[in-house]
Design a protein around this motif. Structure first.
Motif, PDB file in Angstrom:
ATOM      1  N   ALA A   1       0.837  -1.206   0.000  1.00  0.00           N
ATOM      2  CA  ALA A   1       0.000   0.000   0.000  1.00  0.00           C
ATOM      3  C   ALA A   1       0.871   1.256   0.000  1.00  0.00           C
ATOM      4  CB  ALA A   1      -0.917   0.000   1.228  1.00  0.00           C
ATOM      5  N   ILE A   2       1.947   1.216   0.770  1.00  0.00           N
ATOM      6  CA  ILE A   2       2.880   2.360   0.816  1.00  0.00           C
ATOM      7  C   ILE A   2       3.531   2.547  -0.549  1.00  0.00           C
ATOM      8  CG2 ILE A   2       5.023   3.227   1.823  1.00  0.00           C
ATOM      9  CD1 ILE A   2       4.299   1.717   4.392  1.00  0.00           C
TER      10      ILE A   2
ATOM     11  N   LEU B   1      13.309  17.958  -6.476  1.00  0.00           N
ATOM     12  CA  LEU B   1      13.813  16.797  -5.727  1.00  0.00           C
ATOM     13  C   LEU B   1      13.339  16.860  -4.268  1.00  0.00           C
ATOM     14  CD1 LEU B   1      15.769  14.324  -6.102  1.00  0.00           C
ATOM     15  CD2 LEU B   1      17.540  15.774  -5.099  1.00  0.00           C
ATOM     16  N   LEU B   2      13.444  18.043  -3.673  1.00  0.00           N
ATOM     17  CA  LEU B   2      13.004  18.226  -2.291  1.00  0.00           C
ATOM     18  C   LEU B   2      11.502  17.996  -2.152  1.00  0.00           C
ATOM     19  CD1 LEU B   2      15.021  21.357  -1.049  1.00  0.00           C
ATOM     20  CD2 LEU B   2      15.361  18.957  -0.438  1.00  0.00           C
ATOM     21  N   GLU B   3      10.738  18.409  -3.161  1.00  0.00           N
ATOM     22  CA  GLU B   3       9.285  18.239  -3.112  1.00  0.00           C
ATOM     23  C   GLU B   3       8.908  16.756  -3.103  1.00  0.00           C
ATOM     24  OE1 GLU B   3       5.492  18.933  -2.578  1.00  0.00           O
ATOM     25  OE2 GLU B   3       7.058  20.486  -2.523  1.00  0.00           O
ATOM     26  N   ILE B   4       9.628  15.936  -3.853  1.00  0.00           N
ATOM     27  CA  ILE B   4       9.381  14.492  -3.862  1.00  0.00           C
ATOM     28  C   ILE B   4       9.667  13.910  -2.475  1.00  0.00           C
ATOM     29  CG2 ILE B   4      10.191  12.261  -4.751  1.00  0.00           C
ATOM     30  CD1 ILE B   4      10.641  13.646  -7.445  1.00  0.00           C
ATOM     31  N   LYS B   5      10.785  14.332  -1.887  1.00  0.00           N
ATOM     32  CA  LYS B   5      11.148  13.832  -0.557  1.00  0.00           C
ATOM     33  C   LYS B   5      10.103  14.236   0.480  1.00  0.00           C
ATOM     34  CE  LYS B   5      15.391  13.488   0.785  1.00  0.00           C
ATOM     35  NZ  LYS B   5      16.797  13.734   1.196  1.00  0.00           N
ATOM     36  N   ARG B   6       9.615  15.480   0.387  1.00  0.00           N
ATOM     37  CA  ARG B   6       8.581  15.935   1.330  1.00  0.00           C
ATOM     38  C   ARG B   6       7.305  15.122   1.171  1.00  0.00           C
ATOM     39  NH1 ARG B   6      10.031  21.243  -0.546  1.00  0.00           N
ATOM     40  NH2 ARG B   6      11.514  22.259   0.886  1.00  0.00           N
ATOM     41  N   SER B   7       6.936  14.842  -0.070  1.00  0.00           N
ATOM     42  CA  SER B   7       5.715  14.076  -0.332  1.00  0.00           C
ATOM     43  C   SER B   7       5.818  12.653   0.214  1.00  0.00           C
ATOM     44  CB  SER B   7       5.429  14.031  -1.840  1.00  0.00           C
ATOM     45  OG  SER B   7       5.222  15.333  -2.352  1.00  0.00           O
ATOM     46  N   VAL B   8       6.994  12.054   0.041  1.00  0.00           N
ATOM     47  CA  VAL B   8       7.218  10.699   0.554  1.00  0.00           C
ATOM     48  C   VAL B   8       7.144  10.692   2.081  1.00  0.00           C
ATOM     49  CG1 VAL B   8       8.889   8.823   0.780  1.00  0.00           C
ATOM     50  CG2 VAL B   8       8.586   9.957  -1.431  1.00  0.00           C
ATOM     51  N   ARG B   9       7.749  11.710   2.701  1.00  0.00           N
ATOM     52  CA  ARG B   9       7.698  11.799   4.164  1.00  0.00           C
ATOM     53  C   ARG B   9       6.265  11.932   4.673  1.00  0.00           C
ATOM     54  NH1 ARG B   9      12.622  15.000   3.866  1.00  0.00           N
ATOM     55  NH2 ARG B   9      11.389  16.913   3.937  1.00  0.00           N
ATOM     56  N   GLN B  10       5.448  12.683   3.964  1.00  0.00           N
ATOM     57  CA  GLN B  10       4.045  12.849   4.370  1.00  0.00           C
ATOM     58  C   GLN B  10       3.291  11.519   4.317  1.00  0.00           C
ATOM     59  OE1 GLN B  10       4.396  16.091   5.896  1.00  0.00           O
ATOM     60  NE2 GLN B  10       2.232  15.677   5.580  1.00  0.00           N
ATOM     61  N   ILE B  11       3.626  10.703   3.319  1.00  0.00           N
ATOM     62  CA  ILE B  11       3.002   9.380   3.202  1.00  0.00           C
ATOM     63  C   ILE B  11       3.440   8.489   4.358  1.00  0.00           C
ATOM     64  CG2 ILE B  11       2.940   7.247   1.827  1.00  0.00           C
ATOM     65  CD1 ILE B  11       3.186   9.038  -0.685  1.00  0.00           C
TER      66      ILE B  11
ATOM     67  N   LYS C   1       4.491   9.313   7.286  1.00  0.00           N
ATOM     68  CA  LYS C   1       4.040   9.787   8.603  1.00  0.00           C
ATOM     69  C   LYS C   1       2.714   9.167   9.029  1.00  0.00           C
ATOM     70  CE  LYS C   1       6.444  14.243   8.771  1.00  0.00           C
ATOM     71  NZ  LYS C   1       6.315  15.722   8.705  1.00  0.00           N
ATOM     72  N   LYS C   2       1.994   8.575   8.077  1.00  0.00           N
ATOM     73  CA  LYS C   2       0.717   7.926   8.398  1.00  0.00           C
ATOM     74  C   LYS C   2       0.926   6.581   9.098  1.00  0.00           C
ATOM     75  CE  LYS C   2      -1.202   9.736   4.053  1.00  0.00           C
ATOM     76  NZ  LYS C   2      -1.756   9.337   2.728  1.00  0.00           N
ATOM     77  N   TYR C   3       2.160   6.095   9.059  1.00  0.00           N
ATOM     78  CA  TYR C   3       2.464   4.765   9.583  1.00  0.00           C
ATOM     79  C   TYR C   3       3.384   4.861  10.817  1.00  0.00           C
ATOM     80  CZ  TYR C   3       0.569   3.321   5.086  1.00  0.00           C
ATOM     81  OH  TYR C   3      -0.257   3.137   4.007  1.00  0.00           O
ATOM     82  N   PRO C   4       3.442   3.800  11.649  1.00  0.00           N
ATOM     83  CA  PRO C   4       4.213   3.849  12.902  1.00  0.00           C
ATOM     84  C   PRO C   4       5.719   3.659  12.715  1.00  0.00           C
ATOM     85  CG  PRO C   4       3.177   1.704  12.692  1.00  0.00           C
ATOM     86  CD  PRO C   4       2.687   2.526  11.526  1.00  0.00           C
ATOM     87  N   PHE C   5       6.323   4.557  11.923  1.00  0.00           N
ATOM     88  CA  PHE C   5       7.771   4.475  11.721  1.00  0.00           C
ATOM     89  C   PHE C   5       8.483   5.446  12.653  1.00  0.00           C
ATOM     90  CE2 PHE C   5       6.333   3.284   7.315  1.00  0.00           C
ATOM     91  CZ  PHE C   5       6.674   1.944   7.431  1.00  0.00           C
ATOM     92  N   THR C   6       9.491   4.931  13.353  1.00  0.00           N
ATOM     93  CA  THR C   6      10.317   5.787  14.200  1.00  0.00           C
ATOM     94  C   THR C   6      11.484   6.338  13.388  1.00  0.00           C
ATOM     95  OG1 THR C   6       9.745   4.464  16.135  1.00  0.00           O
ATOM     96  CG2 THR C   6      11.667   5.874  16.330  1.00  0.00           C
ATOM     97  N   TYR C   7      11.953   5.528  12.432  1.00  0.00           N
ATOM     98  CA  TYR C   7      13.049   5.935  11.556  1.00  0.00           C
ATOM     99  C   TYR C   7      12.672   5.616  10.110  1.00  0.00           C
ATOM    100  CZ  TYR C   7      15.711   5.486  15.942  1.00  0.00           C
ATOM    101  OH  TYR C   7      16.147   5.586  17.240  1.00  0.00           O
TER     102      TYR C   7
END
Length: 301
Positions: free
Chosen positions: A221-222, A265-275, A277-283
């Motif tokens: 899903a991710i 490039l930064l916008e892609i990284k920000r978008s991936v981080r937003q996705i 953040k919905k999941y229980p990732f610490t790192y």
């Protein structure tokens, strides 16, 4: 100021959690010693089997107390992810001790079935009342706990309470009926129930140690969500695992095309981080690859 207040609140909660686990540990350890002595005194193999379980719980509580304090230790040069994973070692040791010990209890219980011995029903009754009181109080102390350690340990103690309820019922029956086989049968029931649950926890522990994908993370899903982002053409070297069952780690290489500026490039990284953040990732670590920048590791997932 708000930051400091939150920090003090976290420290207070951590201190309270450690205090509750410490109190439950000493309660359980003291009662276990009394239980072993009493089990031999009243000649009850079911009480001795529960004593074995309580001994395992005492070790679990002791390790939980130690690791609860250890878990607050920050990452260093030796353990870059911190010390949270030490709890898996405790779970592994506890599981092995309980399984091996349960084998001895089962052997003794089966022997008692073929060579019945009378147990002191009154002694069993008194111990069951004490057991329900001590374990019930310890479980109550940890019931409202916020930490994972407190919640898990409280359920172990609730299992103990239920075991003592069973001993209580059997002791009452034995006061009015001559059924010496009932004590070893109860012992077998308690021990097999414990082993069933311990084996389940052992499997979960080994799965985490072997870096299996956590059950609460849907990697497909991710991946599907990330591949929908503009300019993203593929993904590889996607790795997901858990540090100790609660805190998860995600790493991935993301292939792109048509990315001409650093801002894109930064916008892609920000978008991936937003996705993520919905999941229980610490790192999580994301490597973004642009056209012409081939991955030296290959493209195997």
């Amino acid at each position: 100021m708000p930051h400091n207040h939150a920090h003090h609140g976290h420290d207070h909660a951590h201190h309270t959690s450690a205090k509750n686990i410490k109190a439950a540990f000493f309660l359980n350890l003291g009662f276990t010693i009394l239980e072993i002595i009493g089990g031999f005194y009243v000649n009850s193999v079911s009480i001795l089997s529960d004593a074995l379980h309580d001994m395992g719980d005492s070790l679990s509580l002791g390790l939980s107390w130690y690791l609860h304090n250890k878990s607050s230790q920050k990452a260093d040069a030796k353990f870059s992810f911190g010390y949270g994973r030490f709890s898996l070692l405790g779970a592994l040791i506890n599981s092995i001790i309980l399984i091996v010990g349960s084998g001895f209890v089962v052997y003794e219980a089966v022997n008692r079935l073929f060579h019945p011995e009378h147990a002191d029903a009154k002694g069993m009754l008194y111990f069951s009342l004490l057991g329900m009181a001590v374990n019930g109080y310890a479980a109550y102390k940890l019931m409202g706990g916020k930490s994972m350690n407190e919640r898990v340990v409280s359920w172990h103690l609730i299992e103990d309470v239920l075991g003592w309820v069973a001993v209580f019922i059997v002791s009452v029956v034995m006061l009015f009926a001559d059924v010496p086989w009932l004590d070893p049968v109860l012992s077998l029931g308690i021990t097999l129930f414990i082993v069933y649950n311990v084996v389940g926890r052992l499997k979960e522990t080994l799965f985490i140690i072997l870096q299996g994908v956590p059950a609460d993370v849907d990697t497909e899903a991710i991946k599907a969500e990330i591949l929908k982002l503009p300019n993203v053409t593929g993904m590889h070297h996607v790795n997901v695992w858990s540090l100790e069952g609660e805190h998860h780690v995600y790493t991935a290489h993301i292939q792109t095309e048509g990315v001409d500026t650093f801002t894109e490039l930064l916008e892609i990284k920000r978008s991936v981080r937003q996705i993520l953040k919905k999941y229980p990732f610490t790192y999580y670590t994301i490597e973004v690859e642009v056209e012409g920048d081939g991955c030296e590791l290959g493209t195997n997932t």
